[in-house]
Motif scaffolding. Structure first.
Motif, PDB file in Angstrom:
ATOM      1  N   VAL A 152      -4.201  42.037   8.499  1.00  0.00           N
ATOM      2  CA  VAL A 152      -3.582  43.150   9.215  1.00  0.00           C
ATOM      3  C   VAL A 152      -2.353  42.606   9.942  1.00  0.00           C
ATOM      4  O   VAL A 152      -2.469  41.924  10.964  1.00  0.00           O
ATOM      5  N   ASP A 153      -1.201  42.841   9.369  1.00  0.00           N
ATOM      6  CA  ASP A 153       0.099  42.426   9.909  1.00  0.00           C
ATOM      7  C   ASP A 153       0.172  40.934  10.246  1.00  0.00           C
ATOM      8  O   ASP A 153       0.594  40.563  11.344  1.00  0.00           O
ATOM      9  N   PRO A 154      -0.220  40.050   9.326  1.00  0.00           N
ATOM     10  CA  PRO A 154      -0.137  38.619   9.612  1.00  0.00           C
ATOM     11  C   PRO A 154       1.250  38.042   9.329  1.00  0.00           C
ATOM     12  O   PRO A 154       1.910  38.452   8.368  1.00  0.00           O
ATOM     13  N   PRO A 155       1.712  37.095  10.130  1.00  0.00           N
ATOM     14  CA  PRO A 155       2.909  36.338   9.759  1.00  0.00           C
ATOM     15  C   PRO A 155       2.550  35.370   8.633  1.00  0.00           C
ATOM     16  O   PRO A 155       1.526  34.689   8.702  1.00  0.00           O
ATOM     17  N   LEU A 156       3.377  35.306   7.600  1.00  0.00           N
ATOM     18  CA  LEU A 156       3.058  34.505   6.421  1.00  0.00           C
ATOM     19  C   LEU A 156       4.139  33.501   6.051  1.00  0.00           C
ATOM     20  O   LEU A 156       3.836  32.443   5.512  1.00  0.00           O
ATOM     21  N   ASP A 157       5.385  33.853   6.339  1.00  0.00           N
ATOM     22  CA  ASP A 157       6.515  32.994   5.995  1.00  0.00           C
ATOM     23  C   ASP A 157       6.973  32.287   7.271  1.00  0.00           C
ATOM     24  O   ASP A 157       7.625  32.884   8.132  1.00  0.00           O
ATOM     25  N   TYR A 158       6.640  31.016   7.407  1.00  0.00           N
ATOM     26  CA  TYR A 158       6.903  30.302   8.649  1.00  0.00           C
ATOM     27  C   TYR A 158       8.387  30.052   8.872  1.00  0.00           C
ATOM     28  O   TYR A 158       8.826  29.939  10.021  1.00  0.00           O
ATOM     29  N   GLU A 159       9.159  29.983   7.828  1.00  0.00           N
ATOM     30  CA  GLU A 159      10.611  29.870   7.985  1.00  0.00           C
ATOM     31  C   GLU A 159      11.154  31.121   8.667  1.00  0.00           C
ATOM     32  O   GLU A 159      11.894  31.042   9.655  1.00  0.00           O
ATOM     33  N   ARG A 160      10.766  32.275   8.151  1.00  0.00           N
ATOM     34  CA  ARG A 160      11.192  33.550   8.753  1.00  0.00           C
ATOM     35  C   ARG A 160      10.645  33.701  10.168  1.00  0.00           C
ATOM     36  O   ARG A 160      11.348  34.133  11.095  1.00  0.00           O
ATOM     37  N   PHE A 161       9.382  33.303  10.372  1.00  0.00           N
ATOM     38  CA  PHE A 161       8.735  33.468  11.667  1.00  0.00           C
ATOM     39  C   PHE A 161       9.383  32.583  12.729  1.00  0.00           C
ATOM     40  O   PHE A 161       9.509  32.980  13.887  1.00  0.00           O
ATOM     41  N   TYR A 162       9.789  31.387  12.346  1.00  0.00           N
ATOM     42  CA  TYR A 162      10.493  30.507  13.292  1.00  0.00           C
ATOM     43  C   TYR A 162      11.787  31.177  13.754  1.00  0.00           C
ATOM     44  O   TYR A 162      12.088  31.221  14.960  1.00  0.00           O
ATOM     45  N   LYS A 163      12.551  31.691  12.808  1.00  0.00           N
ATOM     46  CA  LYS A 163      13.834  32.304  13.149  1.00  0.00           C
ATOM     47  C   LYS A 163      13.644  33.542  14.025  1.00  0.00           C
ATOM     48  O   LYS A 163      14.393  33.765  14.979  1.00  0.00           O
TER      49      LYS A 163
END
Length: 308
Positions: A152-163
């Motif tokens: 349920v709405d998890p962050p998956l792409d750590y590159e995108r999440f860092y930015k």
């Protein structure tokens, strides 16, 4: 609501709500610590069709009853303390502990290793997708092969999440967003050596999915698994309340992963989007909430997969 606040509430929900539903059985892996490394299980009185593993989460009482009546064994796992929430994204200890708990339960009740579905919300959902990949790579000591996983709405792409986290700190608009952003940037800098601008390969290897990696990186590990991702991309709410835009959404990871899985031939990959269903336990509006999931529909999906 910040990550830590959300997970603290989720933790209470995972171990609570026992008055109306069947009382759970608690299993503490460390008998001297009741807040860490334990699980609860609810056992159907009818023949067991499969196990639904919820990471740091519990269902509503009516959904628990529906699951148990239909032969779904409910397993809620708390591999690490709620205040160690960020470990769900990066630490292998979370995965090994989840694996030990599931293995113990399926051996106790003689459940096939492929009659397992795992899911959770936010970073607990990230851990659920990570666990499915962990099993796909053959790391499960119990040889678990989940037939399905959901987030349920998890962050998956750590590159995108860092930015996105870095931008939240720089914009300095909302306290929860800033605090979460600082925590994510600090963790990723420590874990991967620095920002994705300098250590992109480390981010691609660690992410459950990474858009910049060839074919989504680890996405290939989910090609044979039924995957459901839930999201409510309410752009106006995010702009007004967090000054976030589409580039900051977890939704972008989820849509990209499902698209990649479909390109890979996974016919059981689904993106479920909702409108105006996201509300916190106190009734306040928030699209990043467990309420966007239709629990009965999710349980029916589980029953369908268990019949395969």
């Amino acid at each position: 609501m910040g990550l830590y606040k959300y997970l603290a509430i989720a933790f209470l929900l995972a171990i609570g709500q026992v008055a109306l539903a069947q009382r759970p059985l608690y299993v503490y892996k460390n008998p001297t610590d009741s807040t860490d490394n334990f699980y609860t299980k609810r056992i159907p009185t009818v023949p067991i069709k499969g196990v639904l593993v919820l990471t740091l989460r519990s269902l509503s009482n009516s959904s628990k009853d529906y699951a148990l009546r239909n032969g779904i064994l409910l397993l809620s796992v708390i591999p690490v303390k709620a205040d160690n929430a960020l470990l769900y994204m990066t630490d292998d200890l979370v995965l090994t502990r989840i694996d030990e708990m599931i293995t113990e339960v399926i051996h106790t009740y003689h459940i096939p290793v492929n009659k397992v579905i795992i899911g959770g919300m936010s970073v607990a959902g990230t851990a659920s997708i990570r666990y499915a990949e962990y099993c796909s790579e053959g790391h499960s000591k119990g040889k678990i092969q989940p037939v399905g996983a959901f987030g349920v709405d998890p962050p998956l792409d750590y590159e995108r999440f860092y930015k996105a986290s870095y931008n939240a700190v720089k914009r300095n608009f909302n306290t929860d967003a800033v605090d979460e952003g600082k925590a994510i940037v600090k963790l990723f800098n420590q874990k991967f050596g620095g920002s994705p601008n300098d250590y992109l390969k480390a981010y691609q290897v660690a992410s459950p999915f990474c858009y910049s990696a060839i074919n989504g990186g680890n996405a290939r590990l989910l090609d044979k698994t039924a995957i459901r991702l839930y999201t409510e991309p309410d752009i106006n709410w995010w702009i007004e309340n967090r000054r976030r835009d589409y580039y900051d959404f977890n939704s972008i990871d989820e849509a990209a992963l499902i698209n990649q899985l479909k390109l890979d031939g996974n016919t059981r990959a689904e993106l479920i989007t909702t409108i105006n269903k996201g509300y916190q336990e106190d009734g306040s509006r928030h699209p990043h909430s467990w309420s966007i999931i239709d629990e009965k529909d999710m349980l029916d999906w589980c029953l369908l997969l268990f019949r395969r």
